[in-house]
Design an enzyme around this catalytic site. Structure first.
Site, PDB file in Angstrom:
ATOM      1  N   HIS A  10       0.822  -1.216   0.000  1.00  0.00           N
ATOM      2  CA  HIS A  10       0.000   0.000   0.000  1.00  0.00           C
ATOM      3  C   HIS A  10       0.854   1.263   0.000  1.00  0.00           C
ATOM      4  CE1 HIS A  10      -3.339   2.547   1.897  1.00  0.00           C
ATOM      5  NE2 HIS A  10      -3.884   2.040   0.826  1.00  0.00           N
ATOM      6  N   LYS A  52       3.141   4.463  -1.094  1.00  0.00           N
ATOM      7  CA  LYS A  52       3.184   5.443  -2.184  1.00  0.00           C
ATOM      8  C   LYS A  52       4.480   6.226  -2.033  1.00  0.00           C
ATOM      9  CE  LYS A  52      -1.459   4.862  -1.439  1.00  0.00           C
ATOM     10  NZ  LYS A  52      -2.057   4.236  -0.249  1.00  0.00           N
ATOM     11  N   ASP A 104      16.402  11.193  -8.195  1.00  0.00           N
ATOM     12  CA  ASP A 104      17.837  11.491  -8.066  1.00  0.00           C
ATOM     13  C   ASP A 104      18.336  11.456  -6.621  1.00  0.00           C
ATOM     14  OD1 ASP A 104      18.087  11.737 -10.775  1.00  0.00           O
ATOM     15  OD2 ASP A 104      18.010  13.920 -10.819  1.00  0.00           O
ATOM     16  N   HIS A 127      -9.538  11.220   2.541  1.00  0.00           N
ATOM     17  CA  HIS A 127      -8.634  10.073   2.394  1.00  0.00           C
ATOM     18  C   HIS A 127      -7.297  10.331   3.088  1.00  0.00           C
ATOM     19  CE1 HIS A 127      -6.193   7.088  -0.068  1.00  0.00           C
ATOM     20  NE2 HIS A 127      -7.233   6.360   0.274  1.00  0.00           N
ATOM     21  N   LYS A 176      -4.310  10.685   5.794  1.00  0.00           N
ATOM     22  CA  LYS A 176      -3.811   9.892   6.930  1.00  0.00           C
ATOM     23  C   LYS A 176      -2.880  10.802   7.740  1.00  0.00           C
ATOM     24  CE  LYS A 176      -3.955   6.903   3.146  1.00  0.00           C
ATOM     25  NZ  LYS A 176      -5.330   6.521   3.166  1.00  0.00           N
ATOM     26  N   ASP A 198       0.536  15.977  20.710  1.00  0.00           N
ATOM     27  CA  ASP A 198       1.110  17.096  21.461  1.00  0.00           C
ATOM     28  C   ASP A 198       1.679  18.134  20.489  1.00  0.00           C
ATOM     29  OD1 ASP A 198       0.305  15.876  23.784  1.00  0.00           O
ATOM     30  OD2 ASP A 198       2.237  14.926  24.180  1.00  0.00           O
TER      31      ASP A 198
END
Length: 471
Positions: free
Chosen positions: A214, A216, A221, A389, A391, A396
């Site tokens: 999953h 991404k 370079d 969508h 995440k 703190d």
């Protein structure tokens, strides 16, 4: 003769079922996971056998990705970055040590991190960096679609390959299952190395269909990288068709890119058996900020569930606030309990979910967890403009967690994920401001109305909650 064959079949079938039950028991899993498998295998052995074959096998003892390979690649970072560990805030050093011990994640000093909150801007930034590539381009995506967005990327990569730039691509074989072979074949003809991660073949790798990559990741370079929640597909740029697609992705410059490179090259080595290394892939970089970044891979391999342990530790050590964005809330008990305990202790716990996700079944399952959260004092926010969508975990004033992992069983226990743990007050404040802006477009859950929702909804929630580990 037919009767004899029937008896032989029943004996073999019974031995198979009993054997699988013994394997499930001797795996020493959580009893809450073991007992359902035993019940299904006993009461519905045919269905249970099929489900176990596809979804139940334990990969934790397998070595798809060699620890030795990852450690060998990571050693280059450890030797060249001594500032990271020294500069970690005192209140986060225990967490950083956990991440190093469980995944050999090296704390890297001085990265510049730029957030993107919508797909079009992120896609244009990625294409601009690809156009500037001179040596290599490494891409890894769960979904790589053959649509307008995917073809724009494909054209850009082919152009760079023809200039002599090394281009390597990993895509998930299940996440990108709808893509025709000709899409990848066109890139291969241009000299691009394209490989599926855990290619699903019958029968050898069918048992791994439940364990998907999953992640991404983009690395250009060795100097610029991208990490976050956005795949390569039109819906991440244009929206789901019934509102905006609200996501979060990040551009990284500086030492943190080396952490992404380690994650990609470890997966590349596991998939292709090619060991890519050298200074060209880990070039010297300048320090842009005072933050510390640990790039942490999570996977179903090995003894430890690194991301689940890290999230649980971070939450349990919070003193002021815990702010969360996730498209799906299907948490393991340890994390769910930790969040409730934090709220009961008076910590500001906020959970932002989409008012509507891309799956009605997952919505119901997610909602089954909210009653106890509300009773504990957690503030639930439903994002209204479209599909959230993103995440994100903010703890703190000095910790922000970014990356690909949702707050659910699949991300913590079944998927190969990658997250960045950022230790920095300035970055945390910036992400808290984005969270606050999103909160202004949310509807807070009203307890009085919530607990009066229809019984049919509550039954659907309870029923689908049983499927949470498979969603």
């Amino acid at each position: 003769m037919q009767l004899i064959l029937t008896y032989i079949f029943l004996i073999i079938y019974t031995i198979t079922i009993v054997g699988i039950i013994l394997v499930v028991i001797t795996d020493n899993r959580n009893p809450l996971k073991t007992l359902p498998w035993i019940v299904v295998l006993v009461l519905a052995p045919g269905v249970g056998l099929v489900f176990y074959f596809f979804f139940g096998q334990n990969l934790s003892k397998q070595r798809i990705i060699s620890r030795r390979t990852r450690k060998r690649i990571t050693t280059q970072l450890e030797e060249s970055d001594r500032d990271g560990t020294r500069r970690i805030p005192n209140d986060q050093r225990t967490l950083a040590r956990l991440l190093y011990n469980t995944s050999h994640a090296v704390p890297l000093y001085g990265s510049r991190i730029t957030p993107y909150t919508e797909g079009r801007t992120k896609m244009e930034a990625l294409l601009a960096e690809i156009a500037r590539a001179r040596h290599h381009i490494h891409l890894q995506y769960y979904i790589l679609s053959d649509d307008t967005t995917g073809r724009r990327l494909c054209d850009a990569l082919i152009a760079k390959a023809r200039e002599g730039v090394e281009v390597r691509i990993l895509y998930d074989d299940v996440g990108s299952r709808s893509v025709k072979k000709r899409f990848f074949a066109r890139m291969r003809r241009a000299g691009i190395e394209v490989r599926p991660f855990l290619h699903v073949k019958f029968p050898r790798f069918t048992s791994k269909v439940n364990y998907r990559n999953h992640r991404k990741i983009a690395v250009i370079d060795g100097r610029v990288g991208f990490i976050g929640g956005m795949n390569i597909a039109d819906r991440y740029v244009e929206g789901p068709g019934w509102g905006v697609w609200r996501d979060t992705h990040f551009r990284i410059e500086g030492r943190g890119v080396a952490g992404l490179q380690v994650s990609f090259l470890s997966d590349w080595s596991a998939t292709t058996k090619q060991h890519v290394s050298g200074e060209a892939y880990f070039p010297p970089t300048e320090h842009f900020t005072n933050n510390i970044l640990q790039i942490v891979p999570g996977s179903p391999l090995g003894k430890w569930r690194t991301l689940l342990q890290a999230y649980s530790l971070a939450v349990s050590r919070a003193r002021r606030r815990i702010w969360i964005q996730t498209p799906y809330y299907l948490p393991p008990d340890v994390l769910n309990t930790a969040l409730q305990v934090a709220a009961l202790a008076g910590i500001d716990v906020r959970l932002m979910l989409p008012a509507r996700s891309d799956s009605k079944a997952i919505d119901y399952a997610s909602h089954s967890y909210l009653d106890d959260m509300v009773k504990a004092g957690v503030k639930i926010l439903f994002y209204r403009p479209g599909f959230l969508h993103s995440k994100l975990l903010i703890v703190d004033d000095t910790l922000t967690v970014i990356g690909s992992a949702n707050m659910d069983f699949r991300s913590f226990e079944h998927n190969f994920e990658v997250c960045g743990f950022v230790y920095d007050a300035d970055f945390t404040a910036r992400m808290a401001a984005i969270f606050t802006d999103d909160a202004a477009q949310c509807t807070p859950l009203a307890p009085g109305k919530w607990f009066k929702r229809p019984r049919s909804h509550k039954f659907a929630e309870s029923f689908l909650r049983l499927c949470s580990p498979l969603m």
